[in-house]
Design an enzyme around this catalytic site. Sequence first.
Site, mmCIF file in Angstrom:
data_model
loop_
_atom_site.group_PDB
_atom_site.id
_atom_site.type_symbol
_atom_site.label_atom_id
_atom_site.label_comp_id
_atom_site.label_asym_id
_atom_site.label_seq_id
_atom_site.Cartn_x
_atom_site.Cartn_y
_atom_site.Cartn_z
ATOM 1 N N SER A 77 1.629 1.132 1.222
ATOM 2 C CA SER A 77 1.413 -0.197 0.631
ATOM 3 C C SER A 77 1.676 -0.273 -0.862
ATOM 4 O O SER A 77 1.731 -1.378 -1.417
ATOM 5 C CB SER A 77 -0.019 -0.647 0.884
ATOM 6 O OG SER A 77 -0.106 -1.127 2.176
ATOM 7 N N LYS A 80 4.411 -2.444 -1.850
ATOM 8 C CA LYS A 80 4.279 -3.912 -1.915
ATOM 9 C C LYS A 80 4.356 -4.413 -3.358
ATOM 10 O O LYS A 80 4.787 -5.533 -3.610
ATOM 11 C CB LYS A 80 2.953 -4.344 -1.272
ATOM 12 C CG LYS A 80 2.891 -4.057 0.234
ATOM 13 C CD LYS A 80 1.492 -4.258 0.777
ATOM 14 C CE LYS A 80 1.430 -4.007 2.265
ATOM 15 N NZ LYS A 80 0.052 -3.996 2.793
ATOM 16 N N TYR A 204 10.097 -4.153 5.986
ATOM 17 C CA TYR A 204 8.726 -3.787 5.635
ATOM 18 C C TYR A 204 8.423 -2.332 6.044
ATOM 19 O O TYR A 204 7.881 -1.560 5.244
ATOM 20 C CB TYR A 204 7.753 -4.772 6.316
ATOM 21 C CG TYR A 204 6.313 -4.407 6.101
ATOM 22 C CD1 TYR A 204 5.720 -4.537 4.846
ATOM 23 C CD2 TYR A 204 5.537 -3.899 7.142
ATOM 24 C CE1 TYR A 204 4.401 -4.174 4.633
ATOM 25 C CE2 TYR A 204 4.221 -3.536 6.943
ATOM 26 C CZ TYR A 204 3.660 -3.676 5.688
ATOM 27 O OH TYR A 204 2.350 -3.303 5.475
ATOM 28 N N TYR A 256 -7.350 -3.163 -1.618
ATOM 29 C CA TYR A 256 -7.842 -3.825 -0.407
ATOM 30 C C TYR A 256 -9.129 -4.579 -0.728
ATOM 31 O O TYR A 256 -9.292 -5.084 -1.835
ATOM 32 C CB TYR A 256 -8.081 -2.825 0.737
ATOM 33 C CG TYR A 256 -6.981 -1.817 0.943
ATOM 34 C CD1 TYR A 256 -5.653 -2.212 1.054
ATOM 35 C CD2 TYR A 256 -7.265 -0.472 1.049
ATOM 36 C CE1 TYR A 256 -4.656 -1.286 1.273
ATOM 37 C CE2 TYR A 256 -6.272 0.461 1.271
ATOM 38 C CZ TYR A 256 -4.965 0.051 1.368
ATOM 39 O OH TYR A 256 -3.991 0.966 1.566
ATOM 40 N N VAL A 274 -2.073 3.743 2.670
ATOM 41 C CA VAL A 274 -2.819 4.470 3.715
ATOM 42 C C VAL A 274 -2.451 5.946 3.850
ATOM 43 O O VAL A 274 -3.157 6.679 4.534
ATOM 44 C CB VAL A 274 -2.682 3.835 5.115
ATOM 45 C CG1 VAL A 274 -3.488 2.584 5.245
ATOM 46 C CG2 VAL A 274 -1.249 3.634 5.500
#
Length: 331
Positions: A77, A80, A204, A256, A274
Amino acid sequence: MVQGAANWNTEITEDWLQNYVDDWVSFYRKQTSEGEVASYIPILKEANQDHLGITILGNNGMTINSGDVDVPFTIQSISKVLSFIVGCMERGVSYMLDRVDVEPTGEAFNSIMHLEMRQLKKPFNPFINAGAITVCSILDGKTSDEKLEPLFELLEKMLGYRPALNVDVYESERDSSMRNRAIGYYLLETGYLESDLNITLETYFKQCSIEVTVEDLAKIGMILANDGEDPNSRDELIPRQVARLAKALMLTCGMYDASGKFAAYVGVPAKSGVSGGIIAVSPPRVREEELPFIDGCGIGVFGPALDDKGNSIAGIKLLRHIAKQWDLSIF
Ligand code: DON
């Protein structure tokens, strides 16, 4: 005087800081047993739970490497942040912010429930999966490789080499992607996607599977600490406005649904993934006393044992400790 900071007659040297960080890494490595490696993507289960490594790259040229710094891992992530930056560079900030918001959710990164419950006009932010998948649909290009080319080019400029895609992780991710497909179909139905669904999801999964090291994350962090400028070449790699927006999002949404606690107890923009990576950004700060990395630094951490929110359990504790000892908080 904080431990690990200088006083009147102690010069801050790399060796001096290195010893402290080595001690802290050994201490927090023991706590990796309290976390668990990610298992919902089968291949991530193969990670070594005990690994813990950190690189700190200072604007003043100081470098600290400690623990398992040579173990490559997938960016997950943390990508992102980069795809959002690339989207802003391709389309402009206002185009992006018309399509993804900048609000934290307080929900898990892959939550579907809140998309429907809150009747969103756009995904909450680019770091939850719904927002990141929307960003992938906006990136220029007809294929996933075309869409990701500018991201790879930006990485190459930042890192000095072109990182590779970990094909095994990509395939494992793609083959276990039911939830992300569900999010994708929801976005398709609600009209958020600007490209074909399969190409968007492939983009993605691929961006999450780029392989990096803690040193790579620290380099990216250092460029963000400098508002997008490479402190060595003085080249502007990311427009200042975009780099600052990315940092604001990292601070509010990067960890998160533990982003609030991270801001309160560590106090620097950060983003986790993760596989156990964390990128943290410490901009130059003004203090009366002399402190380590006062001119700013980028930090990369890797520790695949995760806490219940999906953040590296030992990585968070290590960062919290360093931030407290060296007064890294931006607040
Ligand atoms: O969407 C996924 O499941 C992963 N490829 C990325 C997850 C991750 O690192 C956490 N996201 N915020």
